[in-house]
Design a protein around this motif. Structure first.
Motif, PDB file in Angstrom:
ATOM      1  N   MET A  42       0.840  -1.187   0.000  1.00 49.85           N
ATOM      2  CA  MET A  42       0.000   0.000   0.000  1.00 49.85           C
ATOM      3  C   MET A  42       0.880   1.244   0.000  1.00 49.85           C
ATOM      4  N   ALA A  43       0.713   2.082  -0.983  1.00 51.29           N
ATOM      5  CA  ALA A  43       1.462   3.331  -1.056  1.00 51.29           C
ATOM      6  C   ALA A  43       0.873   4.347  -0.090  1.00 51.29           C
ATOM      7  N   ILE A  44       1.727   5.093   0.518  1.00 45.54           N
ATOM      8  CA  ILE A  44       1.293   6.118   1.468  1.00 45.54           C
ATOM      9  C   ILE A  44       1.203   7.451   0.749  1.00 45.54           C
ATOM     10  N   ASP A  45       0.078   8.125   0.920  1.00 45.40           N
ATOM     11  CA  ASP A  45      -0.099   9.463   0.370  1.00 45.40           C
ATOM     12  C   ASP A  45       0.677  10.439   1.249  1.00 45.40           C
ATOM     13  N   ILE A  46       1.623  11.150   0.657  1.00 49.53           N
ATOM     14  CA  ILE A  46       2.470  12.064   1.424  1.00 49.53           C
ATOM     15  C   ILE A  46       2.061  13.504   1.116  1.00 49.53           C
ATOM     16  N   PRO A  47       1.499  14.204   2.084  1.00 50.34           N
ATOM     17  CA  PRO A  47       1.121  15.604   1.869  1.00 50.34           C
ATOM     18  C   PRO A  47       2.358  16.482   1.649  1.00 50.34           C
ATOM     19  N   GLU A  48       2.230  17.440   0.784  1.00 48.66           N
ATOM     20  CA  GLU A  48       3.337  18.339   0.468  1.00 48.66           C
ATOM     21  C   GLU A  48       3.820  19.101   1.706  1.00 48.66           C
ATOM     22  N   ASP A  49       2.911  19.404   2.631  1.00 53.03           N
ATOM     23  CA  ASP A  49       3.336  20.150   3.822  1.00 53.03           C
ATOM     24  C   ASP A  49       4.317  19.344   4.671  1.00 53.03           C
ATOM     25  N   LEU A  50       4.177  18.026   4.712  1.00 57.48           N
ATOM     26  CA  LEU A  50       5.136  17.213   5.455  1.00 57.48           C
ATOM     27  C   LEU A  50       6.503  17.239   4.781  1.00 57.48           C
ATOM     28  N   ILE A  51       6.511  17.219   3.462  1.00 58.94           N
ATOM     29  CA  ILE A  51       7.775  17.286   2.727  1.00 58.94           C
ATOM     30  C   ILE A  51       8.465  18.618   3.010  1.00 58.94           C
ATOM     31  N   GLU A  52       7.712  19.684   2.986  1.00 61.36           N
ATOM     32  CA  GLU A  52       8.299  21.003   3.244  1.00 61.36           C
ATOM     33  C   GLU A  52       8.807  21.127   4.678  1.00 61.36           C
ATOM     34  N   LEU A  53       8.074  20.580   5.633  1.00 62.99           N
ATOM     35  CA  LEU A  53       8.529  20.619   7.029  1.00 62.99           C
ATOM     36  C   LEU A  53       9.833  19.840   7.198  1.00 62.99           C
ATOM     37  N   GLU A  54       9.950  18.694   6.549  1.00 61.64           N
ATOM     38  CA  GLU A  54      11.187  17.912   6.649  1.00 61.64           C
ATOM     39  C   GLU A  54      12.328  18.621   5.936  1.00 61.64           C
TER      40      GLU A  54
END
Length: 77
Positions: free
Chosen positions: A1-13
């Motif tokens: 199952m692929a996990i949907d990754i919100p863009e805001d989490l990417i930006e925070l990291e």
């Protein structure tokens, strides 16, 4: 199952990684590392909240975000 990754989490990291690089570029001081700690805390809190809301593994979500940020796929072209 692929996990949907919100863009805001990417930006925070990305912000946390950037602050880590800044912190490591200078000799240690609590003040010098404060921005890194704050950015990392925000990322961790956001991962926890999203994982709970989406019903996904917090660990798997965090690792998926870190993979996108630290080991991005090469762009075509």
């Amino acid at each position: 199952m692929a996990i949907d990754i919100p863009e805001d989490l990417i930006e925070l990291e990305r912000k946390a990684v950037a602050e880590q690089q800044k912190a490591h570029a200078e000799p240690y001081t609590p003040e010098g590392w404060a921005a890194w700690r704050e950015a990392a805390e925000k990322f961790q809190a956001a991962v926890t909240a999203h994982a709970e809301a989406a019903g996904v593994s917090r660990y798997e979500l965090e690792m998926a975000v870190k993979k996108v940020v630290l080991h991005p796929e090469p762009e075509d072209g």
